[in-house]
Motif scaffolding. Structure first.
Motif, PDB file in Angstrom:
ATOM      1  N   ASP A 106     -25.685  16.284  -9.206  1.00 49.43           N
ATOM      2  CA  ASP A 106     -24.535  15.575  -9.772  1.00 49.43           C
ATOM      3  C   ASP A 106     -23.677  16.563 -10.555  1.00 49.43           C
ATOM      4  OD1 ASP A 106     -26.378  16.064 -11.796  1.00 49.43           O
ATOM      5  OD2 ASP A 106     -25.749  14.328 -12.976  1.00 49.43           O
ATOM      6  N   TYR A 148     -24.024  18.987  -5.402  1.00 53.29           N
ATOM      7  CA  TYR A 148     -23.541  17.611  -5.388  1.00 53.29           C
ATOM      8  C   TYR A 148     -23.646  17.041  -3.978  1.00 53.29           C
ATOM      9  CZ  TYR A 148     -19.211  19.626  -3.453  1.00 53.29           C
ATOM     10  OH  TYR A 148     -18.299  20.293  -2.673  1.00 53.29           O
ATOM     11  N   HIS A 149     -23.535  15.725  -3.887  1.00 51.06           N
ATOM     12  CA  HIS A 149     -23.616  15.042  -2.594  1.00 51.06           C
ATOM     13  C   HIS A 149     -22.239  15.052  -1.918  1.00 51.06           C
ATOM     14  CE1 HIS A 149     -27.709  13.313  -2.910  1.00 51.06           C
ATOM     15  NE2 HIS A 149     -27.483  13.386  -4.209  1.00 51.06           N
ATOM     16  N   ASP A 199     -24.768  12.191   4.273  1.00 55.34           N
ATOM     17  CA  ASP A 199     -25.009  12.615   2.894  1.00 55.34           C
ATOM     18  C   ASP A 199     -25.689  13.980   2.894  1.00 55.34           C
ATOM     19  OD1 ASP A 199     -25.550  12.919   0.238  1.00 55.34           O
ATOM     20  OD2 ASP A 199     -26.607  11.024  -0.022  1.00 55.34           O
ATOM     21  N   GLU A 200     -24.957  14.994   2.422  1.00 52.84           N
ATOM     22  CA  GLU A 200     -25.488  16.352   2.400  1.00 52.84           C
ATOM     23  C   GLU A 200     -25.318  16.945   1.012  1.00 52.84           C
ATOM     24  OE1 GLU A 200     -24.938  20.587   4.835  1.00 52.84           O
ATOM     25  OE2 GLU A 200     -23.497  18.958   5.084  1.00 52.84           O
ATOM     26  N   ILE A 201     -26.356  17.585   0.486  1.00 53.56           N
ATOM     27  CA  ILE A 201     -26.269  18.245  -0.816  1.00 53.56           C
ATOM     28  C   ILE A 201     -25.743  19.665  -0.597  1.00 53.56           C
ATOM     29  CG2 ILE A 201     -27.537  19.051  -2.848  1.00 53.56           C
ATOM     30  CD1 ILE A 201     -29.508  16.798  -2.422  1.00 53.56           C
ATOM     31  N   ASP A 207     -33.575  16.089  -4.737  1.00 52.76           N
ATOM     32  CA  ASP A 207     -32.680  15.656  -5.806  1.00 52.76           C
ATOM     33  C   ASP A 207     -33.432  14.771  -6.790  1.00 52.76           C
ATOM     34  OD1 ASP A 207     -29.653  13.592  -5.917  1.00 52.76           O
ATOM     35  OD2 ASP A 207     -30.418  15.078  -7.316  1.00 52.76           O
TER      36      ASP A 207
END
Length: 280
Positions: free
Chosen positions: A63, A69-70, A77-79, A102
């Motif tokens: 975050d 972050y996402h 959805d990838e970090i 995460d």
């Protein structure tokens, strides 16, 4: 004849039983004990199939844009982020696949202590309390703390937080900074939350008067919220970012060597410009 058939039947039954037992041992346990095979854990490389890379588990709190972050722009959805790119580069250099997990920021150090992660990258600063519990790499990036507040609040300095509410991330270096400020700034009230997005929302809605957030992260949030502003908190203390490891981890030196290489070959500057440059 009946007696011979019984002996023959017993022999066949014993043979079948031996095959079944052997089958149970090889399917669930390499040792043939009949116990289920133990799943790989952080810190346990184990025997890898031929041609496959070993896996390291990276814990983070996704975050903290632009560190991690996402990203949903690709439809999944990838970090992603600065730390993620560094981790992948190090993994490639050392021959590891990187698995990113995460979690809340205050759970990162415990994840190392409990062997649920091999290392942590989350814009984390080595401080005395953390150094008691985990080991750190060399600093790979320097940053500063900022005050984020509404533009019409006129809050630009720590001393203006007297009698005010300030939000920080739970377990972060910013929380420590706020507690230090509370010793000299009268009436300062601290609200600790898990996620940076929650913290910014508290400022926007007026439930808190300001927030203390790392400068690169603050820059991204303020760019998306015209009613907010951020100002740098002047301090002589370092807010450098490093990789955290379980105490005694043999990975520390390996990571340090790659981080040194990245600084020397320009790769670190390339990633800094990618994630923190004016175009970001």
């Amino acid at each position: 004849m009946k007696n011979k058939r019984s002996i023959f039947s017993l022999a066949v039954s014993s043979l079948l039983a031996a095959v079944v037992i052997a089958g149970c041992g090889t399917a669930g346990s390499p040792s043939g004990t009949g116990q289920p095979a133990e799943q790989p854990q952080a810190g346990q490389e184990g025997t890898q199939p031929s041609g496959e890379k070993k896996t390291l588990i990276m814990a983070t709190s996704a975050d903290y844009q632009p560190y991690e972050y996402h990203d949903l722009s690709s439809g999944k959805d990838e970090i992603v982020g600065f730390d993620i790119d560094i981790a992948k580069y190090i993994g490639q250099e050392l021959g590891y696949e990187i698995q990113v997990n995460d979690m809340n920021f205050d759970g990162l150090v415990p994840s190392l202590q409990s062997k649920r992660a091999d290392f942590v990258m989350a814009g984390m600063t080595p401080n005395p309390d953390r150094l008691k519990n985990v080991d750190f790499s060399e600093i790979y990036h320097e940053a500063k703390n900022t005050l984020v507040a509404k533009k019409d609040s006129q809050i630009t300095k720590p001393e203006q937080l007297a009698g005010k509410k300030v939000a920080v991330q739970l377990g972060s270096i910013q929380e420590t900074a706020a507690k230090d400020l509370a010793k000299t700034v009268e009436g300062l009230q601290i609200t600790s939350l898990n996620r940076i997005g929650e913290i910014v929302e508290e400022v926007k809605t007026g439930r808190v008067d300001a927030a203390i957030i790392e400068d690169h992260v603050a820059k991204g949030f303020v760019a998306k919220n015209e009613a907010l502003q951020f100002t740098t908190i002047q301090s002589e203390e370092s807010n450098g970012t490093a990789v955290a490891f379980p105490k005694g981890s043999p990975l520390v030196e390996d990571f340090n060597q790659v981080l040194k290489k990245m600084k020397e070959n320009g790769e670190m500057d390339k990633l800094i410009n990618k994630w923190f440059g004016d175009g970001q």
